[in-house]
Enzyme design. Structure first.
Site, PDB file in Angstrom:
ATOM      1  CG  ASN A  11      -1.842  -1.154   1.282  1.00 23.65           C
ATOM      2  OD1 ASN A  11      -2.527  -1.423   0.299  1.00 23.65           O
ATOM      3  ND2 ASN A  11      -1.873  -1.884   2.387  1.00 23.65           N
ATOM      4  CE  LYS A 127       3.362  -0.015  13.051  1.00 22.64           C
ATOM      5  NZ  LYS A 127       2.888   0.512  11.795  1.00 22.64           N
ATOM      6  CD  GLU A 211       0.669  -2.807  10.607  1.00 22.56           C
ATOM      7  OE1 GLU A 211       1.549  -3.593  10.248  1.00 22.56           O
ATOM      8  OE2 GLU A 211       0.763  -1.579  10.456  1.00 22.56           O
ATOM      9  CE  LYS A 226       1.235   3.394  14.559  1.00 19.41           C
ATOM     10  NZ  LYS A 226      -0.156   3.322  14.153  1.00 19.41           N
TER      11      LYS A 226
END
Ligand SMILES: NC(=O)c1ccc[n+]([C@@H]2O[C@H](COP(=O)([O-])OP(=O)(O)OC[C@H]3O[C@@H](n4cnc5c(N)ncnc54)[C@H](OP(=O)(O)O)[C@@H]3O)[C@@H](O)[C@H]2O)c1
Length: 348
Positions: A11, A127, A211, A226
């Site tokens: 994406n 991440k 996800e 995060k």
């Protein structure tokens, strides 16, 4: 020309390609003049590599049509990502690969580490490496005098780290909290409207919000990572994301959501971190918020981050209904920082 090696064409990768080539986009011009995408690697959908630069528009169209790269594309290769990285030349590794939790993001972090050791700059939207291996990568980047940038890892490209590094360079963060996972926030909103969880999850998937492994969102991993990244950067530390207490979506029933709604309240997953009395803590908690809470009206895919600073007033950053374009823009803003270094070098 600054040569880009894209790892991942999902994406984010495809939206980045679209932004770089869209004639109406303000980035097309700077891309054409300064950047050249010389490799695009995927894990199982073929890869492309061309020293003279890939025709990104053509590659994107082909991928959208066929769902993969194959022999019909100029520069097609079956080489594995790490082999390609080793045998091709480039200036910036742009890591847009999926999060791998089960190996603690070790393989993606190792890829970034090898790139930094080879004197490349690194931009990542993944991440994992920054949550699990920040200190190691940061120290290496400093030693190698290369950039390690990751604006898209938290709040889809909202300029948090840009702001922190530049405008807040002299400030100290005491605590932060926010709604950082769009998927669970969106699902909570759907449950409030009476939609069943499977249908809500399908809708979130169609919007490209979930996800690759939905458990990363539902079990609070995304929010925990995060929080870990924000702790790592704000408190200059290395958190172990597995030690962060996480509330999971599985704890919630539609009745809980409706009960809160009837009482004029809302259920929200709040992620946070603090550095007080020498102790660093991070968390992801399910909270029942009253209507006067600053996070109450943060709906659907929107996010919020509140940063409490020593000696300065509290800052609140809200991102309303971001799309994949915002995430891809975060990558572009990191690339612009790298471009600045090249330009400065030229004028010296
Ligand atoms: N989507 C968002 O809104 C958003 C927002 C912020 C951050 N992010 C982060 O940005 C990253 C990309 O997100 P996405 O939505 O684009 O994910 P995605 O659609 O699942 O795409 C992941 C891409 O990574 C590739 N990949 C995985 N392992 C690889 C490897 N070893 N070598 C080469 N390519 C590899 C995949 O290739 P195959 O398909 O062949 O396996 C795929 O092209 C993720 O880490 C995500 O957490 C996403």
């Amino acid at each position: 020309m600054i040569r880009l090696f894209l790892v991942g064409f999902g994406n984010v990768g495809r939206e980045l390609a679209r932004l770089l080539k869209d004639r109406s986009s303000p980035f097309t011009d700077f891309n054409t003049r300064h950047f050249s995408v010389t490799s695009i690697a995927t894990r199982s959908h073929g890869s492309l590599s061309a020293a003279e630069g890939i025709d990104v528009q053509k590659a994107l169209n082909y991928f959208l049509q066929k769902g993969r790269f194959d022999r019909g594309c100029d520069g097609f290769t079956n080489a594995a990502t790490d082999e390609l990285l080793q045998h091709t030349d480039y200036d910036v590794l742009v890591d847009l690969s999926a999060l791998e939790l089960k190996d603690f993001a070790r393989s993606s972090a190792q890829r970034l580490e090898r790139a930094l050791r080879a004197g490349k700059h690194v931009v990542t939207a993944n991440k994992g490496p920054i949550a699990f291996h920040y200190q190691k990568l940061k120290t290496l980047a400093q030693k190698q005098q290369r950039k390690l940038l990751f604006e898209s890892t938290v709040m889809d490209g909202t300029p948090i780290f840009n702001m922190y590094r530049a405008a807040l360079a002299g400030a100290t963060v005491k605590q932060f909290s926010g709604i950082l996972n769009s998927t669970t926030n969106f699902l909570l909103g759907e449950l409030e409207s009476g939609v069943e969880l499977p249908a809500a999850l399908d809708k979130a998937r169609r919007l490209g919000m979930v996800e690759a492994d939905a458990n990363h969102d539902l079990q609070g991993w995304d929010a925990a990572l995060k929080s870990a990244i924000l702790c790592n950067v704000f408190f200059d530390t290395q958190i172990d994301p597995f030690q962060i207490p996480r509330d999971s979506f599985e704890r919630i029933t539609p009745e809980d959501v409706q009960k809160a709604k009837k009482a004029g309240k809302r259920l929200k997953f709040v992620a946070g971190g603090s550095h007080e009395n020498g102790q660093i803590k991070a968390w992801v908690k399910l909270q029942v918020l009253k209507a006067d809470h600053p996070f109450f009206s943060v709906d659907a895919s929107s996010s919020i981050l509140q940063i409490e600073l020593k000696n300065l007033a509290t800052l609140t950053i809200v991102q309303r209904h971001p799309t994949i374009t915002d995430t891809a823009y975060g990558v572009i803003s990191d690339l612009l920082q790298i471009l600045k270094i090249y330009k400065e070098r030229k004028t010296q």
